[in-house]
Design an enzyme around this catalytic site. Structure first.
Site, PDB file in Angstrom:
ATOM      1  N   SER A   1       9.790  26.949  69.068  1.00 45.87           N
ATOM      2  CA  SER A   1       9.893  28.299  68.527  1.00 45.87           C
ATOM      3  C   SER A   1      10.303  29.297  69.605  1.00 45.87           C
ATOM      4  O   SER A   1      11.411  29.216  70.128  1.00 45.87           O
ATOM      5  CB  SER A   1       8.573  28.675  67.863  1.00 45.87           C
ATOM      6  OG  SER A   1       8.730  29.759  67.006  1.00 45.87           O
TER       7      SER A   1
ATOM      8  N   ASP B   1      13.284  24.855  58.177  1.00 40.84           N
ATOM      9  CA  ASP B   1      12.802  26.057  58.859  1.00 40.84           C
ATOM     10  C   ASP B   1      13.813  27.187  58.717  1.00 40.84           C
ATOM     11  O   ASP B   1      15.013  26.977  58.885  1.00 40.84           O
ATOM     12  CB  ASP B   1      12.585  25.742  60.341  1.00 40.84           C
ATOM     13  CG  ASP B   1      12.049  26.928  61.129  1.00 40.84           C
ATOM     14  OD1 ASP B   1      11.330  27.751  60.541  1.00 40.84           O
ATOM     15  OD2 ASP B   1      12.349  27.013  62.332  1.00 40.84           O
TER      16      ASP B   1
ATOM     17  N   HIS C   1       9.304  24.141  60.411  1.00 45.57           N
ATOM     18  CA  HIS C   1       9.285  24.647  61.786  1.00 45.57           C
ATOM     19  C   HIS C   1       8.557  23.707  62.740  1.00 45.57           C
ATOM     20  O   HIS C   1       9.034  23.426  63.832  1.00 45.57           O
ATOM     21  CB  HIS C   1       8.601  26.012  61.760  1.00 45.57           C
ATOM     22  CG  HIS C   1       8.708  26.795  63.011  1.00 45.57           C
ATOM     23  ND1 HIS C   1       9.901  27.306  63.471  1.00 45.57           N
ATOM     24  CD2 HIS C   1       7.763  27.199  63.909  1.00 45.57           C
ATOM     25  CE1 HIS C   1       9.685  27.982  64.586  1.00 45.57           C
ATOM     26  NE2 HIS C   1       8.401  27.928  64.879  1.00 45.57           N
TER      27      HIS C   1
END
Length: 652
Positions: free
Chosen positions: A238, A458, A516
């Site tokens: 991320s 994601d 994600h």
């Protein structure tokens, strides 16, 4: 970087003996004082809280750094107490390599990765017990999970009395001198950090400086890790798309300074022998990835039509128009190059320009997606997403667990102070010295392996943008990487887990049916990718030794967009008290607030939530799934949640 002239004196911390919710007094920790600096120390405990495999050791602890002058000569007037959780490899730990794991945020705890993705255990629905994870990344690799920067997770500056609102997931400093208030479903008490945004790193580069000092202490002086293999890798996720390149390149630069005797200070001359940088669903550079925020919700491989063409085009216009997202980011970077060339974030004018760019891009890119009511981390899930399961939060709240860990503070998944600090200087709009894509190129030129791995459901750091980063790198192998094609990632005899483009040490992988947090969705696929990269095998088959064949390149198709996916069933809703703002309906939040909710093991049983509507599509059913293999593997039940995004750089 500017630091406050002083930090408020901490309130007296009330422990578990006098109030439920506070961590118990720390007992039984081993203390190791640095042989280089008497004010530096490591405290730790061995435990089997998560790793229960016979003979496999694990340790939780802190590296304690006192106030000191920073690398750029400014006095840092706060302590840094950085939390780590170290798991030895289940197989041959003495000869196993080591990987650091970092979650993103900025301000998110690496306990997310440990308990929801790739650690030795899953926390069960009761939030009290665990189940062994056979796909743990410490099967063959020593794993070091770090909460950083200061105040994240179990890391802290000074233990401070706090209250925690379950309704909006916020922490407030509290004065308990007149007694501890009664706890209820909406307000809890505990011990945390000072919540002072001046008592932590305020940008990615300063976080890199801090983590390098941690690493110098840990790798030289932690007595429980004396391996024969001195290779170190960094895997991250991320916002780690920025952490990873910046931290790894900073480590590499420091290595070069140690070798040429630019760095000569005792205790800071340990070479960190970098092997691999792995980035999972990384947000790396807005200039490469911004357009994907318009395109992915409109045209993805799941047939989900979250945006109309008109909405997509309007967002693209806001990205490219004068004084739009790209224009503001460019102005930020020009101002930073001129006014803050060393990335201290101590120039108020530059900070204002970059914070404005950060906010503008957030408005143009993030705000429209909120209207879809779809998951930021999984476009096939509803916004109130219960997957991956947040049960680890309750697990880490247990007094017995905190005691076994030796932690003087309660756990917090997200550090508000870090978010405020980073957002206040516009960190996400800024580059570092080379730019983060330049860092990746520098690492590849230095012989470091780099792997970009993206789950294809994601939204927040989607694979469209990740692919653009992979194709936009400028290094000596660029043309060879472009000539490589996409090949299947063969997970086992019956399942293809994704597709990969690889040339030599560099790869980009799209993982099917994953949001994600890729290992939480596809643990076996993620483990195979991780181990193949770590042990110099090709990602597609795991059979080719890349060290022996450095010019290896995948063959197959030029693009992967023709590989379509089925939309999965919507997950069963689970309103979890410690993730209430992201998993509960308004009716459930009201019941928590007025105390009428029925709660069992942190799960709100009444009022019950109804299942969300499926995402919008243009057809009654999407085209066939990408493989004829077995059904995807999932972690047991179902997500952490964060508040609705109010700033762009708020990732896991």
């Amino acid at each position: 970087m500017r630091f406050a002239a002083s930090i408020a004196v901490a309130l007296p911390v009330i422990h578990a003996a006098s109030a439920q919710g506070f961590p118990p007094p720390v007992k039984g920790v081993t203390v190791v004082k640095s042989k280089f600096d008497e004010n530096v120390k490591i405290t730790y405990k061995e435990n089997d809280i998560c790793e229960t495999t016979q003979g496999v050791r694990s340790f939780t602890g802190h590296v304690h750094l006192p106030p000191d002058n920073d690398d750029f000569g400014v006095y840092r007037n706060y302590s840094i107490n950085t939390f780590f959780w170290f798991f030895e490899a289940r197989e041959d730990p003495k000869n196993a390599p080591l990987s650091i794991w970092l979650n993103g945020g900025p301000g998110s705890s690496s306990m997310i990765g440990l308990f929801q993705e790739n650690g030795p255990c899953w926390v069960n629905e009761d939030s009290k017990s665990t189940t062994n994870n056979s796909f743990s990344w410490n099967n063959k690799v020593n794993m070091l999970y770090i909460d950083q920067p200061n105040q994240v997770g179990f890391s802290y500056d000074v233990p401070t009395n706090i209250t925690y609102s379950t309704i909006n997931d916020t922490i407030s400093v509290a004065d308990f001198s007149n007694g501890v208030p009664a706890q209820n479903l909406s307000t809890l008490v505990g011990t945390g950090s000072s919540q002072n945004p001046w008592a932590t790193a305020n940008n990615t580069v300063n976080a890199a400086r801090s983590i390098w000092h941690f690493a110098q202490v840990w790798f030289q002086e932690f007595p429980e890790h004396k391996p024969n293999n001195n290779k170190i890798s960094i895997w991250t996720e991320s916002y780690g798309g920025r952490y990873g390149p910046s931290f790894a390149s900073y480590f590499q630069e420091q290595n070069e300074k140690i070798k040429n005797h630019t760095i000569t200070e005792e205790g800071e001359m340990h070479i960190l022998n970098l092997d691999t940088l792995g980035i999972i669903n990384g947000c790396i550079d807005l200039m490469f990835q911004a357009e994907s925020y318009a395109e992915f919700p409109y045209n993805n491989t799941y047939g989900i039509k979250a945006y109309t063409k008109e909405k997509r085009d309007a967002i693209l216009h806001d990205i490219h128009r004068p004084d739009g997202c790209f224009d503001k980011v460019t102005k930020c970077r020009e101002a930073a190059k001129e006014g803050d060339p060393h990335f201290y974030s101590n120039n108020a004018t530059v900070n204002t320009i970059c914070a404005d760019a950060n906010s503008a891009c957030d408005k143009y890119l993030m705000d429209p997606f909120q209207e879809t009511n779809l998951g930021y981390y999984d476009i096939a899930h509803p916004l109130q997403d219960p997957f991956p399961p947040p049960f680890y939060k309750g697990f880490l709240s247990q007094s017995s667990v905190l005691s076994d860990m030796g932690s003087p503070v309660n756990f917090s998944q997200y550090a508000q102070a870090v978010g405020k600090s980073f957002h206040g200087v516009g960190d996400y709009a800024r580059p570092d010295v080379r730019g983060f894509t330049g860092d990746i190129a520098y690492l590849l030129e230095s012989g470091v392996k780099v792997a970009l791995v993206y789950g294809d459901r994601d939204y927040i750091c989607n694979w469209f943008g990740g692919e653009q980063v992979s194709l936009g790198l400028n290094y000596t192998g660029t043309q060879d990487f472009h000539r490589a094609k996409y090949a299947d990632v063969k997970v086992n005899s019956s399942y293809v887990g994704g597709v990969v483009r690889q040339h030599g040490n560099f790869s980009f992988t799209r993982v099917f049916e994953a949001g994600h947090e890729v290992p939480g969705y596809q643990p076996e696929t993620a483990l195979k990718i991780f181990e193949r990269i770590m042990f110099n095998k090709d990602i597609s088959t795991g059979e080719i030794d890349i060290a022996q064949k450095p010019d290896y390149g995948t063959t197959g198709t030029e693009s992967t967009f023709h590989i379509k996916n089925d939309i999965p069933p919507s997950p069963e809703p689970t309103c979890y008290l410690l993730s209430a703002d992201g998993t509960c309906t308004p009716e459930q939040l009201n019941a928590i607030k007025d105390g009428t909710a029925v709660v069992e093991n942190y799960i709100i049983k009444s009022p019950a939530a109804s299942k969300g509507n499926p995402p919008p599509t243009t057809t009654s059913s999407p085209t066939a799934a990408p493989t004829a293999g077995s059904a995807m593997l999932k972690a047991p039940v179902a997500m952490l949640a964060i508040s609705a995004l109010t700033v762009l750089a708020f990732f896991l």
